[in-house]
Design a protein around this motif. Sequence first.
Motif, PDB file in Angstrom:
ATOM      1  N   TYR A 288     -10.043  -3.359   5.232  1.00  0.00           N
ATOM      2  CA  TYR A 288      -9.251  -2.536   4.102  1.00  0.00           C
ATOM      3  C   TYR A 288      -9.907  -3.512   2.833  1.00  0.00           C
TER       4      TYR A 288
ATOM      5  N   LEU B 103       0.305  -1.171  -0.087  1.00  0.00           N
ATOM      6  CA  LEU B 103      -0.315   0.403   0.128  1.00  0.00           C
ATOM      7  C   LEU B 103       0.563   1.306   0.471  1.00  0.00           C
TER       8      LEU B 103
ATOM      9  N   HIS C 127      -6.686   4.258   4.121  1.00  0.00           N
ATOM     10  CA  HIS C 127      -6.741   3.749   2.952  1.00  0.00           C
ATOM     11  C   HIS C 127      -8.227   3.069   3.854  1.00  0.00           C
TER      12      HIS C 127
ATOM     13  N   GLN D 290      -2.212   5.512   8.741  1.00  0.00           N
ATOM     14  CA  GLN D 290      -1.411   5.179   6.602  1.00  0.00           C
ATOM     15  C   GLN D 290      -2.781   4.196   6.478  1.00  0.00           C
TER      16      GLN D 290
END
Length: 330
Positions: free
Chosen positions: A205, A111, A136, A132
Amino acid sequence: MAVFLLQDSMAYTYLLHQIAPRDHKPPVTTAPLGERDDMRRAEAMLQEADKLGCRAFVSPDDVVNGYYKLNLAFVANLFNHYPALDDPTEPVQIIEETREEKTYRNWMNSLGVSPYVNHLYSDLCDGLVIFQLYDHIKPGLVNWTQVHKTFNKLKINFEKLENCNYAIELGKKIKFSLVGIGGEDILEGNQTLTLALVWQLMRAYTLSVLTSLSQRSSPITEKEIVEWVNNKLQQAGKKTFIKSFQDSSISDGHVIIDLIDALSPGSINYKLVRDGSTDDERMANATYAVSMARKIGARIYALPEDIVEVKPKMVMTVFATLMTKEFQKK
């Protein structure tokens, strides 16, 4: 990394030939250089990478189009497996890593998180990589004004702890199960509790990507993934099916192989598929399944061992990434 220098696959081809052990069977060759078309050359190069067990993270399209993050993950994976470095002249500390830890690291690095995650626990202890990942999963979730991006030397531990506490707070906000997990556990690198958070990040995710591609307002559930798997298999005339991600029948690899063939008819060479009655046959099938899933463009992070041992968490990501591939075609 200047990705544009890699888009024709020539540098990759030379690199693979250089890092492969001289006695490797089958031998890694420079045959892809004979292909004139960039896309066919990229596919041929990835077939050479597959000989080393390193066909991961990128498809031919990702190479030709120069997708930075995925190419970075591909190169990092090559380095992890075949560093081709001279033996050290001084003793070095070797940090043992489990398959699960390695899978999570590879996922994070694919990623494009910064800094690059080399060691799962110490590299997450300031919370910055975790934020971070939240970005996402759900863009806008993190209020970056609350995050310490740099640290005062006199207050470094306190500021890192504040970051970790905020990371746990955000997890609870999106319904993660974090009972008994505090910011201090992430700061101190508690392995069990850090892994509990990281798995939920990876799961969220994966499901968020699926939900986005399906253009739904409500999240896709694991039950719906199981239903999709069985529907695709039935529509393709396959006899395999699963009851859950813990289904022991997954161990022989047949259901994943059949699903790949259902998604990409004719892609599977069933002459290579074993009965699966022994450990070696199950591992061979699982290895073939992972290789073919990656070949049709699914971004598989799980390892063959995860399939053979039916690790439910990793098995879920296999089926979810195949489902993602189906939505991408639409």
